[in-house]
Scaffold this motif. Structure first.
Motif, PDB file in Angstrom:
ATOM      1  N   PRO A 134       0.818  -1.221   0.000  1.00 27.04           N
ATOM      2  CA  PRO A 134       0.000   0.000   0.000  1.00 27.04           C
ATOM      3  C   PRO A 134       0.845   1.260   0.000  1.00 27.04           C
ATOM      4  CG  PRO A 134       0.045  -0.958   2.186  1.00 27.04           C
ATOM      5  CD  PRO A 134       0.744  -1.939   1.281  1.00 27.04           C
ATOM      6  N   ILE A 135       0.300   2.307  -0.586  1.00 27.44           N
ATOM      7  CA  ILE A 135       0.822   3.659  -0.419  1.00 27.44           C
ATOM      8  C   ILE A 135      -0.054   4.307   0.648  1.00 27.44           C
ATOM      9  CG2 ILE A 135       1.191   5.902  -1.495  1.00 27.44           C
ATOM     10  CD1 ILE A 135       1.500   4.505  -4.147  1.00 27.44           C
ATOM     11  N   ASN A 136       0.557   4.876   1.662  1.00 28.51           N
ATOM     12  CA  ASN A 136      -0.192   5.414   2.794  1.00 28.51           C
ATOM     13  C   ASN A 136      -0.028   6.924   2.931  1.00 28.51           C
ATOM     14  OD1 ASN A 136      -0.976   2.787   3.819  1.00 28.51           O
ATOM     15  ND2 ASN A 136       1.164   2.543   4.390  1.00 28.51           N
ATOM     16  N   TYR A 137      -1.151   7.616   3.106  1.00 27.07           N
ATOM     17  CA  TYR A 137      -1.109   9.004   3.546  1.00 27.07           C
ATOM     18  C   TYR A 137      -1.050   8.967   5.068  1.00 27.07           C
ATOM     19  CZ  TYR A 137      -2.476  10.834  -1.056  1.00 27.07           C
ATOM     20  OH  TYR A 137      -2.512  11.177  -2.377  1.00 27.07           O
ATOM     21  N   VAL A 138      -0.053   9.620   5.650  1.00 27.97           N
ATOM     22  CA  VAL A 138       0.137   9.609   7.096  1.00 27.97           C
ATOM     23  C   VAL A 138       0.033  11.043   7.629  1.00 27.97           C
ATOM     24  CG1 VAL A 138       1.702   8.979   8.977  1.00 27.97           C
ATOM     25  CG2 VAL A 138       1.683   7.630   6.856  1.00 27.97           C
ATOM     26  N   THR A 139      -0.765  11.235   8.690  1.00 27.89           N
ATOM     27  CA  THR A 139      -0.922  12.564   9.288  1.00 27.89           C
ATOM     28  C   THR A 139      -0.598  12.500  10.777  1.00 27.89           C
ATOM     29  OG1 THR A 139      -3.252  12.257   9.897  1.00 27.89           O
ATOM     30  CG2 THR A 139      -2.807  13.079   7.680  1.00 27.89           C
ATOM     31  N   ARG A 140      -0.504  13.653  11.405  1.00 34.59           N
ATOM     32  CA  ARG A 140      -0.289  13.709  12.850  1.00 34.59           C
ATOM     33  C   ARG A 140      -1.539  13.220  13.581  1.00 34.59           C
ATOM     34  NH1 ARG A 140       1.503  18.303  10.662  1.00 34.59           N
ATOM     35  NH2 ARG A 140      -0.353  19.498  11.202  1.00 34.59           N
ATOM     36  N   ARG A 141      -1.341  12.606  14.732  1.00 31.77           N
ATOM     37  CA  ARG A 141      -2.455  12.153  15.554  1.00 31.77           C
ATOM     38  C   ARG A 141      -3.349  13.341  15.911  1.00 31.77           C
ATOM     39  NH1 ARG A 141      -3.274   7.708  18.786  1.00 31.77           N
ATOM     40  NH2 ARG A 141      -1.103   7.041  18.528  1.00 31.77           N
ATOM     41  N   GLY A 142      -4.642  13.175  15.707  1.00 34.51           N
ATOM     42  CA  GLY A 142      -5.586  14.225  16.039  1.00 34.51           C
ATOM     43  C   GLY A 142      -5.771  15.273  14.965  1.00 34.51           C
ATOM     44  N   PHE A 143      -4.946  15.212  13.903  1.00 32.08           N
ATOM     45  CA  PHE A 143      -5.070  16.190  12.818  1.00 32.08           C
ATOM     46  C   PHE A 143      -6.243  15.797  11.934  1.00 32.08           C
ATOM     47  CE2 PHE A 143      -3.967  17.724   8.519  1.00 32.08           C
ATOM     48  CZ  PHE A 143      -3.786  19.073   8.783  1.00 32.08           C
ATOM     49  N   LYS A 144      -7.157  16.722  11.696  1.00 29.54           N
ATOM     50  CA  LYS A 144      -8.341  16.438  10.897  1.00 29.54           C
ATOM     51  C   LYS A 144      -8.058  16.719   9.424  1.00 29.54           C
ATOM     52  CE  LYS A 144     -10.799  15.504  14.550  1.00 29.54           C
ATOM     53  NZ  LYS A 144     -11.214  14.122  14.859  1.00 29.54           N
ATOM     54  N   GLN A 145      -7.571  15.695   8.733  1.00 29.98           N
ATOM     55  CA  GLN A 145      -7.244  15.851   7.316  1.00 29.98           C
ATOM     56  C   GLN A 145      -8.453  15.493   6.461  1.00 29.98           C
ATOM     57  OE1 GLN A 145      -4.261  16.880   5.466  1.00 29.98           O
ATOM     58  NE2 GLN A 145      -6.018  16.944   4.102  1.00 29.98           N
ATOM     59  N   ALA A 146      -8.899  16.445   5.653  1.00 32.19           N
ATOM     60  CA  ALA A 146     -10.014  16.181   4.745  1.00 32.19           C
ATOM     61  C   ALA A 146      -9.566  15.224   3.654  1.00 32.19           C
ATOM     62  CB  ALA A 146     -10.491  17.491   4.121  1.00 32.19           C
ATOM     63  N   LEU A 147     -10.458  14.322   3.274  1.00 28.65           N
ATOM     64  CA  LEU A 147     -10.208  13.407   2.160  1.00 28.65           C
ATOM     65  C   LEU A 147     -11.324  13.569   1.137  1.00 28.65           C
ATOM     66  CD1 LEU A 147      -9.084  10.180   4.057  1.00 28.65           C
ATOM     67  CD2 LEU A 147      -7.629  11.765   2.808  1.00 28.65           C
ATOM     68  N   PRO A 148     -11.007  13.667  -0.151  1.00 27.73           N
ATOM     69  CA  PRO A 148      -9.648  13.686  -0.680  1.00 27.73           C
ATOM     70  C   PRO A 148      -8.881  14.930  -0.240  1.00 27.73           C
ATOM     71  CG  PRO A 148     -11.227  14.278  -2.380  1.00 27.73           C
ATOM     72  CD  PRO A 148     -12.035  13.823  -1.206  1.00 27.73           C
ATOM     73  N   ILE A 149      -7.572  14.791  -0.199  1.00 27.99           N
ATOM     74  CA  ILE A 149      -6.728  15.897   0.262  1.00 27.99           C
ATOM     75  C   ILE A 149      -6.887  17.095  -0.676  1.00 27.99           C
ATOM     76  CG2 ILE A 149      -4.326  16.589   0.636  1.00 27.99           C
ATOM     77  CD1 ILE A 149      -3.782  13.707   1.486  1.00 27.99           C
ATOM     78  N   PRO A 150      -7.171  18.273  -0.133  1.00 27.97           N
ATOM     79  CA  PRO A 150      -7.447  19.439  -0.985  1.00 27.97           C
ATOM     80  C   PRO A 150      -6.215  19.966  -1.716  1.00 27.97           C
ATOM     81  CG  PRO A 150      -7.454  20.059   1.325  1.00 27.97           C
ATOM     82  CD  PRO A 150      -7.346  18.568   1.291  1.00 27.97           C
ATOM     83  N   ALA A 151      -6.461  20.620  -2.846  1.00 29.94           N
ATOM     84  CA  ALA A 151      -5.396  21.228  -3.644  1.00 29.94           C
ATOM     85  C   ALA A 151      -4.580  22.191  -2.791  1.00 29.94           C
ATOM     86  CB  ALA A 151      -6.008  21.961  -4.839  1.00 29.94           C
ATOM     87  N   GLY A 152      -3.287  22.235  -3.073  1.00 31.06           N
ATOM     88  CA  GLY A 152      -2.402  23.141  -2.362  1.00 31.06           C
ATOM     89  C   GLY A 152      -1.813  22.591  -1.085  1.00 31.06           C
ATOM     90  N   THR A 153      -2.229  21.386  -0.657  1.00 29.66           N
ATOM     91  CA  THR A 153      -1.684  20.785   0.562  1.00 29.66           C
ATOM     92  C   THR A 153      -0.227  20.391   0.341  1.00 29.66           C
ATOM     93  OG1 THR A 153      -3.846  19.914   1.199  1.00 29.66           O
ATOM     94  CG2 THR A 153      -1.925  18.868   2.194  1.00 29.66           C
ATOM     95  N   ARG A 154       0.627  20.690   1.327  1.00 27.32           N
ATOM     96  CA  ARG A 154       2.043  20.297   1.270  1.00 27.32           C
ATOM     97  C   ARG A 154       2.161  18.842   1.726  1.00 27.32           C
ATOM     98  NH1 ARG A 154       6.023  24.033   1.323  1.00 27.32           N
ATOM     99  NH2 ARG A 154       7.208  22.959   2.956  1.00 27.32           N
ATOM    100  N   VAL A 155       2.688  17.994   0.841  1.00 26.50           N
ATOM    101  CA  VAL A 155       2.764  16.554   1.094  1.00 26.50           C
ATOM    102  C   VAL A 155       4.227  16.115   1.064  1.00 26.50           C
ATOM    103  CG1 VAL A 155       2.035  14.260   0.342  1.00 26.50           C
ATOM    104  CG2 VAL A 155       0.514  16.231   0.023  1.00 26.50           C
ATOM    105  N   GLY A 156       4.711  15.563   2.174  1.00 32.02           N
ATOM    106  CA  GLY A 156       6.073  15.052   2.222  1.00 32.02           C
ATOM    107  C   GLY A 156       6.196  13.734   1.475  1.00 32.02           C
ATOM    108  N   VAL A 157       7.263  13.591   0.694  1.00 33.68           N
ATOM    109  CA  VAL A 157       7.533  12.367  -0.066  1.00 33.68           C
ATOM    110  C   VAL A 157       9.032  12.088  -0.007  1.00 33.68           C
ATOM    111  CG1 VAL A 157       5.590  12.629  -1.671  1.00 33.68           C
ATOM    112  CG2 VAL A 157       7.792  13.668  -2.234  1.00 33.68           C
ATOM    113  N   LEU A 158       9.425  10.846  -0.326  1.00 28.16           N
ATOM    114  CA  LEU A 158      10.843  10.542  -0.464  1.00 28.16           C
ATOM    115  C   LEU A 158      11.310  10.990  -1.837  1.00 28.16           C
ATOM    116  CD1 LEU A 158      11.451   7.073   1.179  1.00 28.16           C
ATOM    117  CD2 LEU A 158      11.880   9.344   2.082  1.00 28.16           C
ATOM    118  N   LYS A 159      12.379  11.727  -1.882  1.00 26.87           N
ATOM    119  CA  LYS A 159      12.897  12.296  -3.120  1.00 26.87           C
ATOM    120  C   LYS A 159      13.146  11.212  -4.163  1.00 26.87           C
ATOM    121  CE  LYS A 159      16.723  15.098  -4.873  1.00 26.87           C
ATOM    122  NZ  LYS A 159      18.010  15.763  -4.509  1.00 26.87           N
ATOM    123  N   GLY A 160      12.502  11.351  -5.330  1.00 23.79           N
ATOM    124  CA  GLY A 160      12.712  10.413  -6.426  1.00 23.79           C
ATOM    125  C   GLY A 160      12.037   9.074  -6.254  1.00 23.79           C
ATOM    126  N   GLY A 161      11.284   8.875  -5.172  1.00 29.44           N
ATOM    127  CA  GLY A 161      10.619   7.601  -4.921  1.00 29.44           C
ATOM    128  C   GLY A 161       9.306   7.471  -5.658  1.00 29.44           C
TER     129      GLY A 161
END
Length: 202
Positions: A134-161
């Motif tokens: 699986p590819i997983n979206y991971v957020t901080r505990r208690g953070f209310k992340q809307a799904l689908p993730i809205p445009a403009g959200t900063r998403v951390g990824v592994l470089k080149g992965g």
């Protein structure tokens, strides 16, 4: 889905699941396109050289006690080499652009259990897929992340992965923030410098 297999050089927290296929990338050939690199020469009994990241548990990591390569991909690679009557040695590289460059320029022969994506399947040869992860979206505990993730959200990824490639192709409205390793990405998430990170087992 992402698929993972053995890849080779041609001629040589809270989670929301997307799925990715992964395969082994075995590298014993010549590049299909692009510059030519000097081939490694082999003598009798020379080991196969596999390159892995040092910080991607449980698939790959450097054992803190011994300093040696460890993880699921290492176990699988050693088992395959043993069945083929070969020996294998592991070296470490930065994921994923530097690791793939090591394959291209002949410093390594294989990347075990590498995620397949459109970019790397155009450059390298893969074995048949070994599993799906699986590819997983991971957020901080208690953070209310809307799904689908809205445009403009900063998403951390592994470089080149593969998660980086997936995001650029499938979710161009999101803002990828590339990191060199998982621990760095998780610390940045906890510090609030990104809202979510997108991870695969690679």
């Amino acid at each position: 889905m992402t698929m993972r297999a053995m890849m080779r050089r041609p001629g040589r927290p809270r989670k929301s699941h997307v799925y990715a296929l992964m395969a082994f990338v075995c590298v014993f050939a010549v590049m299909l396109a692009g510059p030519c690199f000097a081939a490694r020469t082999y003598g009798p009994g020379d080991p196969l050289v596999a390159v892995i990241p040092a910080d991607f548990p449980p698939t790959y990591f450097k054992d803190p006690g011994s300093g040696k390569a460890a993880g699921l991909a290492v176990d699988v690679m050693e088992g395959i080499a043993r069945e083929a009557g070969l020996s294998v040695t592991f070296v470490f590289g930065k994921p994923w652009e530097d690791i793939e460059q090591m394959l291209e320029d002949g410093r390594a022969d294989a990347i075990p259990l590498r995620t397949m994506n459109p970019k790397n399947t155009a450059r390298f040869l893969f074995t048949d897929p070994l599993d799906a992860t699986p590819i997983n979206y991971v957020t901080r505990r208690g953070f209310k992340q809307a799904l689908p993730i809205p445009a403009g959200t900063r998403v951390g990824v592994l470089k080149g992965g593969s998660s980086h490639t997936y995001l650029k192709k499938e979710r161009p409205e999101l803002l990828p923030v590339p990191y060199e390793g998982i621990h760095e990405a998780l610390l940045e998430l906890l510090a609030g410098r990104v809202d979510v990170i997108l991870l695969t087992a690679e």
